[in-house]
Write an enzyme that holds these catalytic residues in place. Structure first.
Site, PDB file in Angstrom:
ATOM      1  N   ASP A   1      -5.325   8.429  -6.733  1.00  0.00           N
ATOM      2  CA  ASP A   1      -5.890   7.667  -7.845  1.00  0.00           C
ATOM      3  C   ASP A   1      -6.644   8.591  -8.797  1.00  0.00           C
ATOM      4  O   ASP A   1      -7.132   9.639  -8.394  1.00  0.00           O
ATOM      5  CB  ASP A   1      -6.830   6.587  -7.312  1.00  0.00           C
ATOM      6  CG  ASP A   1      -7.994   7.179  -6.511  1.00  0.00           C
ATOM      7  OD1 ASP A   1      -7.724   7.833  -5.483  1.00  0.00           O
ATOM      8  OD2 ASP A   1      -9.152   7.015  -6.918  1.00  0.00           O
TER       9      ASP A   1
ATOM     10  N   HIS B   1      -8.875   2.986  -4.578  1.00  0.00           N
ATOM     11  CA  HIS B   1      -8.890   4.333  -4.003  1.00  0.00           C
ATOM     12  C   HIS B   1      -7.698   4.567  -3.083  1.00  0.00           C
ATOM     13  O   HIS B   1      -7.444   5.706  -2.681  1.00  0.00           O
ATOM     14  CB  HIS B   1     -10.196   4.524  -3.219  1.00  0.00           C
ATOM     15  CG  HIS B   1     -10.855   5.854  -3.431  1.00  0.00           C
ATOM     16  ND1 HIS B   1     -10.551   6.708  -4.473  1.00  0.00           N
ATOM     17  CD2 HIS B   1     -11.829   6.486  -2.712  1.00  0.00           C
ATOM     18  CE1 HIS B   1     -11.305   7.799  -4.377  1.00  0.00           C
ATOM     19  NE2 HIS B   1     -12.082   7.693  -3.330  1.00  0.00           N
TER      20      HIS B   1
END
Length: 197
Positions: A95, A23
């Protein structure tokens, strides 16, 4: 002379426990870009870590919101307002689960696609018409029964060394994307970058 300041935002979660997690690839790529301009993202203001530098053909403002992913928009809006940067000169690196690991895709606008950081930024900016560099992290691998690690645990897990090596191979592509965005605009950037991987 027209103002050519651009806001480059990397998304992630603050704190050492989140370093090198999937992340946080937005943070990782933004740190690389800042390093290429000779600066470090260490200043603190408006719930973010930031730095300013010249590079890639423009005056750049690097921002890593420190509010945790789902509240990133408040810091982004504060910086955009303070430095008078319109949405058309904001580029967010983040992401993306729906892209294979290491795939890079540039978009000029669009929905959040389930990404809480993008959703928060769109809410605070009053629209989703800002550019992004999506960095593919893939989805959790599944076992023979079709079960995989829960998505929330997967994105917050640390990356394996082969994943990190793949992302390092993509640094130059994202660097090129930023320069194209700054110098030639989002359409040229998308046309040049998308479809390579």
């Amino acid at each position: 002379m027209a103002d050519n300041r651009f806001l480059l935002v990397g998304l992630g979660n603050p704190g050492p426990e989140y370093e090198q997690t999937r992340h946080n690839v937005g943070f990782i790529f933004l740190d690389y870009l800042a390093q290429k301009t000779g600066c470090r993202i260490e200043g603190q203001k408006m719930e973010g870590l930031y730095a300013q530098a010249r590079g890639f053909g423009g005056q750049l403002l690097f921002l890593k919101p420190q509010t945790y992913m789902n509240r990133s928009g408040g810091s982004v809006r504060a910086f955009a307002d303070y430095f008078k940067i319109p949405k058309g000169r904001i580029l967010v690196l983040h992401d993306d689960l729906d892209l294979a690991t290491g795939r890079i895709k540039v978009v000029g606008k669009g929905g959040a696609g389930g990404h809480n950081g993008i959703r928060s930024i769109a809410q605070h900016l009053g629209g989703a018409d800002f550019a992004r560099v999506k960095i593919g992290i893939g989805r959790p691998p599944q076992n023979e029964q079709g079960r995989g690690q829960p998505v929330d645990r997967y994105v917050l897990s640390r990356m394996h060394s082969d994943e990190m090596q793949l992302f390092e191979q993509r640094f130059a592509v994202v660097e090129e994307a930023v320069e194209l965005f700054v110098c030639d605009g989002i359409d040229r950037c998308m046309n040049s970058i998308n479809g390579r991987f």
